[in-house]
Design an enzyme around this catalytic site. Structure first.
Site, PDB file in Angstrom:
ATOM      1  N   ASP A 142      -3.823 -20.315   9.853  1.00 25.16           N
ATOM      2  CA  ASP A 142      -3.385 -21.119  11.253  1.00 25.16           C
ATOM      3  C   ASP A 142      -4.045 -21.379  12.074  1.00 25.16           C
ATOM      4  O   ASP A 142      -4.285 -20.276  12.645  1.00 25.16           O
ATOM      5  CB  ASP A 142      -1.735 -20.924  11.274  1.00 25.16           C
TER       6      ASP A 142
HETATM    7  N1  URA Z   1       0.748 -17.497   6.684  1.00 27.11           N
HETATM    8  C1  URA Z   1       1.175 -17.853   7.775  1.00 27.11           C
HETATM    9  O1  URA Z   1       2.503 -17.919   7.111  1.00 27.11           O
HETATM   10  N2  URA Z   1      -0.259 -18.943   7.906  1.00 27.11           N
HETATM   11  C2  URA Z   1      -1.411 -18.127   7.787  1.00 27.11           C
HETATM   12  O2  URA Z   1      -2.335 -18.524   8.521  1.00 27.11           O
HETATM   13  C3  URA Z   1      -1.636 -17.261   7.044  1.00 27.11           C
HETATM   14  C4  URA Z   1      -0.494 -16.470   5.900  1.00 27.11           C
END
Ligand code: URA
Length: 271
Positions: free
Chosen positions: A104
């Site tokens: 993310d």
């Molecule tokens: N889990 C999440 O919530 N975000 C990420 O970027 C990777 C794993």
């Protein structure tokens, strides 16, 4: 075309453009149009001043420490900073790199970029259960029962998560809302925002999240915003982790019941 020449080690992409403009380069015996031409290394013959250029098919593997705010995509229509901007032209070296899985925008840490479609496909395929290791700083202090729920499975909208490794690394004392717990969480699935949703499922909120491991790869001392090429041993370890080059032979994708990757298609959207 300049990418083809750069990868073959003839010249940098900019210098390749100059070579093309000077008329030294032929594709299948023809002068390429000024607008350029896409070279297929399997079909086309490229010459520079009459000498054939050998296509290079060696893949490139780059690991980055993704900063917060950077988008996991090869191209962004809104011109936001992408993971390819982190490595720049030097890191890409004329290769068509893409991210393996995704983080993310509000997650930092280890992300692999490559142009090796088969390896990327396997690394993100749920069948291979590749470990993704995170440090999650969580608001509040989850109880032993909460931690056990994270380990055994959290009920999410689309189903319960698979077993995960979870340990508490540190707790900063404070009130219920101001204390922070640092958790190491290893998952082997790649659901959308999985770690955040798991933590939410036990009644807490992620304050910050960073990935420190992906399969056999570790972030080590790579600084945020930095990148490095993988060594041969690391590439070999990644290949072994997904059954490529394993003694006795990993099953070919077709017999393993998996679709062959489409080299033009982005890899599955997994973390
Ligand atoms: N889990 C999440 O919530 N975000 C990420 O970027 C990777 C794993």
């Amino acid at each position: 075309m300049n990418r083809f020449l750069a990868r073959a080690g003839v010249a940098s992409r900019r210098a390749a453009d100059a070579l093309i403009a000077s008329g030294s380069v032929r594709v299948n015996g023809e002068l390429p149009p000024p607008s350029g031409v896409f070279v297929d290394p399997d079909k086309d013959t490229v010459t520079v001043d009459g000498r054939p250029v050998k296509a290079v098919t060696r893949h490139r593997y780059v690991v980055i420490n993704k900063p917060l705010g950077v988008i996991t995509t090869a191209r962004d229509e809104e011109a936001r900073t992408t993971v390819l901007d982190v490595v720049g032209d030097e890191g890409q070296a004329g290769h068509r790199l893409f991210p393996v899985g995704r983080l993310d925008a509000d997650t930092s840490g280890l992300l692999l970029l490559t142009d090796d479609g088969e390896l990327a496909f396997r690394l993100t395929h749920p069948r291979y259960k590749v470990a993704k290791e995170y440090i999650a700083t969580v608001i509040g202090n989850p109880t032993p029962t909460d931690l056990e729920t994270l380990r055994t499975g959290v009920k999410l909208e689309e189903g319960t998560t698979a077993p995960a490794e979870v340990e508490t690394l540190a707790v900063t004392p404070g009130s219920r809302d101001s204390s922070l717990a640092e958790l190491r969480i290893v998952i082997r699935e790649g659901r959308h925002r999985q770690v955040r949703r798991m933590v939410h499922g036990i009644g807490h909120k992620v304050h910050s999240l960073r990935r420190i491991g992906f399969g056999p790869l570790k972030i080590g001392r790579l600084k945020v915003g930095g990148w490095r090429l993988l060594g041969d041993a690391e590439v070999a370890a990644l290949r072994r982790a997904v059954g490529i080059d394993v003694k006795g032979g990993g099953p070919p994708l077709a017999t393993a019941g998996l679709a062959e990757p489409d080299p033009g298609a982005p890899p599955p959207d997994q973390k």
